[in-house]
Design a protein around this motif. Structure first.
Motif, PDB file in Angstrom:
ATOM      1  N   PHE B  20       0.835  -1.189   0.000  1.00  0.00           N
ATOM      2  CA  PHE B  20       0.000   0.000   0.000  1.00  0.00           C
ATOM      3  C   PHE B  20       0.878   1.252   0.000  1.00  0.00           C
ATOM      4  N   ALA B  21       1.866   1.258   0.926  1.00  0.00           N
ATOM      5  CA  ALA B  21       2.723   2.436   1.058  1.00  0.00           C
ATOM      6  C   ALA B  21       3.535   2.668  -0.212  1.00  0.00           C
ATOM      7  N   ALA B  22       3.900   1.582  -0.895  1.00  0.00           N
ATOM      8  CA  ALA B  22       4.777   1.720  -2.057  1.00  0.00           C
ATOM      9  C   ALA B  22       4.002   1.972  -3.347  1.00  0.00           C
ATOM     10  N   PHE B  23       2.689   1.779  -3.305  1.00  0.00           N
ATOM     11  CA  PHE B  23       1.916   1.742  -4.539  1.00  0.00           C
ATOM     12  C   PHE B  23       1.980   3.058  -5.323  1.00  0.00           C
ATOM     13  N   GLY B  24       1.859   4.178  -4.618  1.00  0.00           N
ATOM     14  CA  GLY B  24       1.916   5.481  -5.289  1.00  0.00           C
ATOM     15  C   GLY B  24       3.238   5.673  -6.017  1.00  0.00           C
ATOM     16  N   LEU B  25       4.300   5.227  -5.378  1.00  0.00           N
ATOM     17  CA  LEU B  25       5.623   5.330  -5.997  1.00  0.00           C
ATOM     18  C   LEU B  25       5.698   4.438  -7.231  1.00  0.00           C
ATOM     19  N   ALA B  26       5.151   3.212  -7.089  1.00  0.00           N
ATOM     20  CA  ALA B  26       5.185   2.266  -8.215  1.00  0.00           C
ATOM     21  C   ALA B  26       4.468   2.857  -9.418  1.00  0.00           C
ATOM     22  N   ILE B  27       3.365   3.540  -9.173  1.00  0.00           N
ATOM     23  CA  ILE B  27       2.592   4.113 -10.274  1.00  0.00           C
ATOM     24  C   ILE B  27       3.386   5.228 -10.960  1.00  0.00           C
ATOM     25  N   TYR B  29       6.639   6.070 -10.730  1.00  0.00           N
ATOM     26  CA  TYR B  29       7.918   5.618 -11.261  1.00  0.00           C
ATOM     27  C   TYR B  29       7.689   4.718 -12.481  1.00  0.00           C
ATOM     28  N   GLY B  30       6.786   3.783 -12.340  1.00  0.00           N
ATOM     29  CA  GLY B  30       6.585   2.796 -13.396  1.00  0.00           C
ATOM     30  C   GLY B  30       5.972   3.377 -14.648  1.00  0.00           C
ATOM     31  N   LEU B  31       5.078   4.339 -14.503  1.00  0.00           N
ATOM     32  CA  LEU B  31       4.341   4.820 -15.670  1.00  0.00           C
ATOM     33  C   LEU B  31       4.872   6.119 -16.247  1.00  0.00           C
ATOM     34  N   THR B  32       5.407   7.011 -15.415  1.00  0.00           N
ATOM     35  CA  THR B  32       5.935   8.259 -15.979  1.00  0.00           C
ATOM     36  C   THR B  32       7.454   8.289 -15.987  1.00  0.00           C
ATOM     37  N   GLY B  33       8.095   7.354 -15.285  1.00  0.00           N
ATOM     38  CA  GLY B  33       9.554   7.336 -15.256  1.00  0.00           C
ATOM     39  C   GLY B  33      10.146   8.359 -14.302  1.00  0.00           C
ATOM     40  N   VAL B  34       9.292   9.073 -13.566  1.00  0.00           N
ATOM     41  CA  VAL B  34       9.801  10.055 -12.606  1.00  0.00           C
ATOM     42  C   VAL B  34      10.176   9.338 -11.308  1.00  0.00           C
ATOM     43  N   ILE B  35      11.414   9.526 -10.882  1.00  0.00           N
ATOM     44  CA  ILE B  35      11.860   8.937  -9.628  1.00  0.00           C
ATOM     45  C   ILE B  35      11.389   9.853  -8.518  1.00  0.00           C
ATOM     46  N   ASN B  36      10.261   9.515  -7.923  1.00  0.00           N
ATOM     47  CA  ASN B  36       9.615  10.460  -7.011  1.00  0.00           C
ATOM     48  C   ASN B  36      10.207  10.391  -5.607  1.00  0.00           C
ATOM     49  N   MET B  37      11.229  11.212  -5.374  1.00  0.00           N
ATOM     50  CA  MET B  37      11.837  11.264  -4.051  1.00  0.00           C
ATOM     51  C   MET B  37      10.908  11.962  -3.062  1.00  0.00           C
ATOM     52  N   GLY B  38       9.840  12.551  -3.552  1.00  0.00           N
ATOM     53  CA  GLY B  38       8.881  13.214  -2.682  1.00  0.00           C
ATOM     54  C   GLY B  38       7.808  12.260  -2.168  1.00  0.00           C
ATOM     55  N   HIS B  39       7.915  10.980  -2.538  1.00  0.00           N
ATOM     56  CA  HIS B  39       6.895  10.001  -2.157  1.00  0.00           C
ATOM     57  C   HIS B  39       6.693   9.951  -0.639  1.00  0.00           C
ATOM     58  N   GLY B  40       7.799   9.938   0.093  1.00  0.00           N
ATOM     59  CA  GLY B  40       7.709   9.889   1.555  1.00  0.00           C
ATOM     60  C   GLY B  40       6.966  11.091   2.105  1.00  0.00           C
ATOM     61  N   ALA B  41       7.266  12.267   1.525  1.00  0.00           N
ATOM     62  CA  ALA B  41       6.604  13.490   1.986  1.00  0.00           C
ATOM     63  C   ALA B  41       5.114  13.437   1.671  1.00  0.00           C
ATOM     64  N   MET B  42       4.752  12.806   0.541  1.00  0.00           N
ATOM     65  CA  MET B  42       3.333  12.688   0.201  1.00  0.00           C
ATOM     66  C   MET B  42       2.612  11.806   1.219  1.00  0.00           C
ATOM     67  N   LEU B  43       3.263  10.704   1.624  1.00  0.00           N
ATOM     68  CA  LEU B  43       2.690   9.856   2.686  1.00  0.00           C
ATOM     69  C   LEU B  43       2.488  10.668   3.958  1.00  0.00           C
ATOM     70  N   THR B  44       3.533  11.398   4.344  1.00  0.00           N
ATOM     71  CA  THR B  44       3.475  12.173   5.575  1.00  0.00           C
ATOM     72  C   THR B  44       2.345  13.201   5.514  1.00  0.00           C
TER      73      THR B  44
END
Lengths: 341, 285
Positions: B20-27, B29-44
């Motif tokens: 669940f926590a990783a899913f947003g990143l997988a989407i 990263y996997g679909l747009t190729g953007v390495i979202n280092m902000g993923h953790g901040a989005m969770l927070t």
């Protein structure tokens, strides 16, 4: 910023050399003009500047971003502290051993990790994640093995004494002596790193940044050069860490962590990733500003936010950072080409 | 036997929570190729929105949905202002999303403060005792929700016109554009959805962790390992397998050593796996 890549005209100093000379003369003059906190704190910032250089040669020249420079810095710092604490009663000055262990430790760790990852052709994004993980691992390690490292309290480190056989013994307890010793370390580090990156080695590394496939086709061992430049970067971070520990008189998990690692990325981005001098000055300026502004109550909470926004502005608008800006203003911008990294 | 059952059940639960926590990143990263280092901040951010809305008296379910929506909107704004200009330049998007993390974390600290906040378990009550295993109620609900979200997304991805479009965009951006697909809008949609999923996950896991400005950090790196070990773009099986590898390993290792050492060991193993299978374990390509 291809200026650095072009061969130096013999006998002619470049603008960057003149700027470097000015910076180091200014740094050498400061303790003569003033004393107190500035003279106490500046050596720490100079060492952070060396840490910034360690990333600049990796990022600016090699096009490889590391989010784990703090790990090597911490290896240097803890090595220094632990050696000075436990290696007593020897004929040899334990601080020298500490510096050696810290420096070699940082360099060898980076070499091993670099070899492990680059020899498999690990891509840039994975490399960033792996270095990020490295920072976390080192931070967690020094936090949890508290019997050895002091855990959250950090590790107390003595100020070193410079000795030369039996005819010199100089305590670095006072601010001015250690200031000049640190400066005497920083200047050769800068000169050697600059010479290396301007020489054949640096040109090959820049070549790999610009076009990895072409360099492979030309017969260069790309993973080896990437490993070497990462090792060099770890070595510089290790030197910086070991001197930092003896100056600040502690080694602390904070200096191993991800946040500290990313501070380094910000210094280098602001100072100018393609310029070793720019990164060095960038680290000193940003660290001093951070320290000063964090002491003012009204703005201390907003300063990190402003830093983040400046970081965005640099990435979007000033890719060369301060050094690139200065160069442009000096009329050399026509040579510049965004490096695409 | 009891230990075996409880380790197995714990592993399954942790796997799904991590997925669940990783899913947003997988989407993203996997679909747009953007390495979202902000993923953790989005969770927070999702966790803080949830804490704040609950504090205002909003019931839990609408709270979590609103949090997801809010984080999705923040993600959309970020994409529109910055990210969309940098697709195809992974290094710059990496740095920009890292800057997003820094700025968002600071804003969170200024707006919500740095104190640890607690979100009460919305179900409450004791674990359900099955004799050989104490079922933690809320965690189980979250795990089932994770399954539903991943499965639902996969359904959209593989069975609808929208899914076909997104896949077309991922496979060949130029060709998809030439065939009349509004690529810019698709990227925006995907980025916003990924951000919303991160916000949703943040809100849903808030009752299980202390809410504090850096709670997303640990999830950032673990999510990366989940996504890379599973294989980039392998949304369904990859994410679940990666979560199983990371979460399961952590659970099993924590049996024999303390939590911190288990985590360090997992990071080591993850890096080693990436070294030998950089394309991900689950990726056939």
């Amino acid at each position: 910023m291809t200026a650095e890549i072009q061969p130096a005209r013999r006998g002619v100093f470049r603008r960057e050399d003149v700027a470097a000379l000015a910076v180091f003369l200014l740094l050498a003059a400061i303790p003569l003009a003033t004393s107190g906190y500035v003279v106490y704190i500046l050596p720490q910032y100079m060492l952070l500047g060396v840490l910034a250089m360690s990333l600049a040669l990796l990022w600016g020249h090699g096009g490889i971003v590391s989010f784990g420079q703090a790990a090597f810095f911490a290896i240097g710092a803890y090595a220094m502290g632990l050696v000075m604490k436990h290696l007593t009663g020897m004929a040899i000055n334990s601080a020298y051993v500490g510096i050696l262990v810290g420096t070699v430790g940082g360099g060898v760790t980076a070499l091993l990790i670099g070899y492990f990852l680059f020899s498999a052709g690990v891509r840039a994004a994975y490399f960033v994640v792996a270095t990020l993980a490295l920072s976390i691992v080192v931070e967690q390690t020094v936090k949890s093995f508290s019997d050895i490292t002091g855990g959250w309290n950090g590790l107390y480190v003595d100020r070193m004494t410079v000795t030369l056989g039996s005819w010199l013994e100089l305590s670095l307890f006072d601010d001015a002596p250690i200031y000049y010793v640190v400066l005497a370390v920083v200047v050769p580090v800068y000169v050697i790193a600059t010479a290396l990156m301007r020489g054949r080695f640096g040109k090959i590394v820049v070549g790999i940044r610009e076009n990895e496939d072409r360099m492979t086709a030309l017969g260069f061992n790309v993973p080896m050069y990437k490993t070497l430049v990462f090792g060099l970067s770890g070595l510089l971070a290790g030197v910086a860490g070991s001197f930092y520990a003896t100056h600040a008189q502690f080694a602390h998990p904070v200096n191993a962590g991800v946040l500290f690692s990313t501070q380094v990325v910000i210094w280098v981005a602001i100072g100018g990733r393609h310029s070793l001098l720019g990164s060095f000055v960038g680290a000193i300026v940003v660290a001093s500003l951070s320290n000063y502004l964090s002491s003012i109550e009204e703005i201390q909470n907003y300063w990190p936010l402003v830093m983040g926004l400046i970081f965005i502005a640099v990435i979007v608008l000033f890719r060369g950072g301060l050094a690139g800006l200065v160069e442009k203003l000096a009329g050399k911008g026509a040579h510049g080409r965004a490096a695409g990294h | 036997m009891e230990i075996l059952v409880s380790v197995l059940a714990d592993t399954v639960l942790i796997t799904l929570v991590l997925a669940f926590a990783a899913f947003g990143l997988a989407i993203i990263y996997g679909l747009t190729g953007v390495i979202n280092m902000g993923h953790g901040a989005m969770l927070t951010l999702g966790a803080y929105f949830t804490w704040w809305l609950l504090d205002q008296g909003v019931p839990f379910v609408p709270t979590v949905l609103l949090s997801a929506l809010a984080v999705g909107l923040v993600g959309l704004a970020f994409e529109h202002l910055l990210i969309r200009h940098f697709y195809g330049r992974p290094f710059d998007t990496l740095l920009l999303t890292w800057a997003f993390f820094l700025v968002t974390t600071e804003v969170i600290k200024i707006v919500f403060g740095t104190d640890f906040r607690n979100v009460a378990d919305p179900i409450g009550g004791d674990p359900v005792n099955l004799g050989i295993y104490q079922v933690p109620t809320y965690k189980t609900v979250v795990a089932l929700l994770a399954l539903a979200v991943v499965a639902g997304t996969a359904l959209v991805f593989f069975k609808t016109t929208l899914g076909v479009r997104v896949r077309a965009m991922t496979q060949n951006r130029e060709m998809a554009g030439l065939l009349g697909l509004n690529v810019a809008a698709m990227y925006k949609l995907v980025f916003g959805f990924g951000a919303a999923m991160a916000g949703l996950a943040g809100g849903v896991i808030a009752p299980m962790f202390a809410v504090q400005p850096y709670m997303g950090d640990m999830f950032l790196v673990r999510s990366f390992f989940v996504v890379t070990i599973g294989g980039i773009g392998q949304l369904l099986a990859g994410t679940l397998f990666g979560s199983f590898a990371i979460g399961g390993l952590e659970t099993v290792l924590a049996l024999f050593s303390d939590q911190v050492i288990a985590q360090i060991a997992v990071f080591f193993i993850a890096v080693i796996v990436l070294r030998f299978r950089p394309q991900g374990v689950f990726s056939g390509r």
